[in-house]
Write an enzyme that holds these catalytic residues in place. Structure first.
Site, PDB file in Angstrom:
ATOM      1  N   HIS A 100      12.941  -6.859 -19.749  1.00 22.26           N
ATOM      2  CA  HIS A 100      11.874  -7.135 -20.723  1.00 22.26           C
ATOM      3  C   HIS A 100      11.058  -8.313 -20.230  1.00 22.26           C
ATOM      4  O   HIS A 100      11.618  -9.330 -19.805  1.00 22.26           O
ATOM      5  CB  HIS A 100      12.465  -7.473 -22.093  1.00 22.26           C
ATOM      6  CG  HIS A 100      11.453  -8.018 -23.053  1.00 22.26           C
ATOM      7  ND1 HIS A 100      10.267  -7.359 -23.333  1.00 22.26           N
ATOM      8  CD2 HIS A 100      11.417  -9.168 -23.782  1.00 22.26           C
ATOM      9  CE1 HIS A 100       9.567  -8.071 -24.206  1.00 22.26           C
ATOM     10  NE2 HIS A 100      10.242  -9.180 -24.478  1.00 22.26           N
ATOM     11  N   HIS A 102       6.984 -10.519 -20.647  1.00 21.49           N
ATOM     12  CA  HIS A 102       5.686 -10.724 -21.282  1.00 21.49           C
ATOM     13  C   HIS A 102       4.638 -10.859 -20.177  1.00 21.49           C
ATOM     14  O   HIS A 102       3.810 -11.765 -20.206  1.00 21.49           O
ATOM     15  CB  HIS A 102       5.715 -11.966 -22.168  1.00 21.49           C
ATOM     16  CG  HIS A 102       6.578 -11.818 -23.376  1.00 21.49           C
ATOM     17  ND1 HIS A 102       6.074 -11.821 -24.664  1.00 21.49           N
ATOM     18  CD2 HIS A 102       7.914 -11.646 -23.507  1.00 21.49           C
ATOM     19  CE1 HIS A 102       7.068 -11.672 -25.524  1.00 21.49           C
ATOM     20  NE2 HIS A 102       8.194 -11.567 -24.841  1.00 21.49           N
ATOM     21  N   ASP A 125       3.275   8.610  -9.261  1.00 20.57           N
ATOM     22  CA  ASP A 125       4.457   8.489  -8.410  1.00 20.57           C
ATOM     23  C   ASP A 125       5.662   7.950  -9.160  1.00 20.57           C
ATOM     24  O   ASP A 125       6.805   8.125  -8.732  1.00 20.57           O
ATOM     25  CB  ASP A 125       4.165   7.538  -7.237  1.00 20.57           C
ATOM     26  CG  ASP A 125       3.381   8.197  -6.117  1.00 20.57           C
ATOM     27  OD1 ASP A 125       3.347   9.442  -6.066  1.00 20.57           O
ATOM     28  OD2 ASP A 125       2.802   7.457  -5.303  1.00 20.57           O
ATOM     29  N   HIS A 176       3.564  -6.986 -28.274  1.00 16.85           N
ATOM     30  CA  HIS A 176       4.744  -7.718 -27.813  1.00 16.85           C
ATOM     31  C   HIS A 176       4.791  -7.789 -26.291  1.00 16.85           C
ATOM     32  O   HIS A 176       4.476  -8.825 -25.719  1.00 16.85           O
ATOM     33  CB  HIS A 176       5.999  -7.048 -28.386  1.00 16.85           C
ATOM     34  CG  HIS A 176       7.258  -7.803 -28.148  1.00 16.85           C
ATOM     35  ND1 HIS A 176       8.433  -7.522 -28.813  1.00 16.85           N
ATOM     36  CD2 HIS A 176       7.572  -8.815 -27.299  1.00 16.85           C
ATOM     37  CE1 HIS A 176       9.393  -8.338 -28.406  1.00 16.85           C
ATOM     38  NE2 HIS A 176       8.890  -9.128 -27.467  1.00 16.85           N
ATOM     39  N   TYR A 235      15.812 -19.020 -30.817  1.00 11.05           N
ATOM     40  CA  TYR A 235      15.552 -18.803 -29.400  1.00 11.05           C
ATOM     41  C   TYR A 235      16.048 -20.019 -28.605  1.00 11.05           C
ATOM     42  O   TYR A 235      15.826 -21.160 -29.007  1.00 11.05           O
ATOM     43  CB  TYR A 235      14.054 -18.611 -29.159  1.00 11.05           C
ATOM     44  CG  TYR A 235      13.713 -18.358 -27.707  1.00 11.05           C
ATOM     45  CD1 TYR A 235      13.685 -17.078 -27.186  1.00 11.05           C
ATOM     46  CD2 TYR A 235      13.432 -19.422 -26.856  1.00 11.05           C
ATOM     47  CE1 TYR A 235      13.379 -16.851 -25.863  1.00 11.05           C
ATOM     48  CE2 TYR A 235      13.133 -19.214 -25.524  1.00 11.05           C
ATOM     49  CZ  TYR A 235      13.104 -17.916 -25.030  1.00 11.05           C
ATOM     50  OH  TYR A 235      12.817 -17.706 -23.707  1.00 11.05           O
TER      51      TYR A 235
END
Length: 238
Positions: A100, A102, A125, A176, A235
């Site tokens: 993941h 950003h 591809d 996101h 976080y």
């Protein structure tokens, strides 16, 4: 090979894969993570939350069970995206690694709420069809179980559109960022790099046809800001 040796090898692979994110230009600061699953062993190994890449080593990697519960004493906090990965590992049994990020181009398309069209062979591809962008999560989905529901909206997108996650191994989560996957942690990073490149190429292709993006919903803004900066922020490490 013993269980301990297998987990140690996973930690080394996951750490190396995470270190590729800044090398490939896919992350700013600590905004990204890679995870790997071993279903037979019943473990997930993932990057710790908010730890700078230049300070990471294999021993920092976090080990959980398949539900995301910590398995090692004195473990660092896992990435806040772990609940998303748990959902994806359960829903897509063929995948082994998830990345993941950003990344700039991927986020730009996600914020525009657009699928990435197949404009050329570079895309073709690697993806048998457009790279899908999910719908927005509802306010209730964000407030109830944000990261888990992020995984659910990805699964919903693939099932409702009847997309095979192994032939389109990535997605844009609206407003996101990108999630990519593959048959190893490193492969998921490589797919993430491909998504970034394809998004860049598509944007350049459409530079004379730019579409105005809608502002992010306030509840999204609230969630992302306060999960890092609010009184109940979760976080990063304590």
């Amino acid at each position: 090979m013993s269980r301990e040796a297998i987990i140690q090898a996973m930690k080394e692979r996951v750490c190396l894969a995470n270190l590729k994110l800044p090398e490939y230009g896919l992350v700013t600061l600590t905004w990204g993570n890679v995870a790997e699953v071993n279903r037979e062993l019943g473990v997930i190994v993932i990057k710790p939350s908010g730890v700078p890449y230049e300070k990471m080593n294999p021993e920092d990697m976090v080990v959980t069970d398949l539900e995301g519960h910590l398995l090692e004493k004195d473990s660092l906090r896992p990435s806040s995206d772990l609940p998303t990965d748990v959902v994806l590992f359960k829903a897509f049994p063929e995948i082994v690694g998830i990345t993941h990020t950003h990344s700039v181009q991927g986020v730009s398309w996600a914020q525009a709420g657009r699928d990435v069209p197949v404009y050329g062979t570079t895309h073709a591809d690697n993806f048998y069809g457009p790279i899908p962008c999910t719908r927005d999560l509802t306010q209730a989905e964000v407030e109830e179980a944000y990261e888990k529901n992020t995984g659910k909206v990805i699964v919903e997108t693939f099932r409702e559109r009847q997309i095979d996650p192994m032939v389109v191994p990535g997605v844009l989560v609206r407003n996101h960022g990108t999630f990519s996957w593959g048959n190893s942690a490193m492969k998921s990073v490589e797919v993430g790099k491909v998504i970034e490149t394809v998004c860049d190429m598509a944007e350049r292709t459409e530079q004379l046809k730019k579409q105005a993006a809608c502002p992010i919903p306030q509840y999204y803004l609230d969630k992302h800001y306060y999960r890092k900066h609010g009184k109940n922020a979760y976080y990063g490490q304590k």
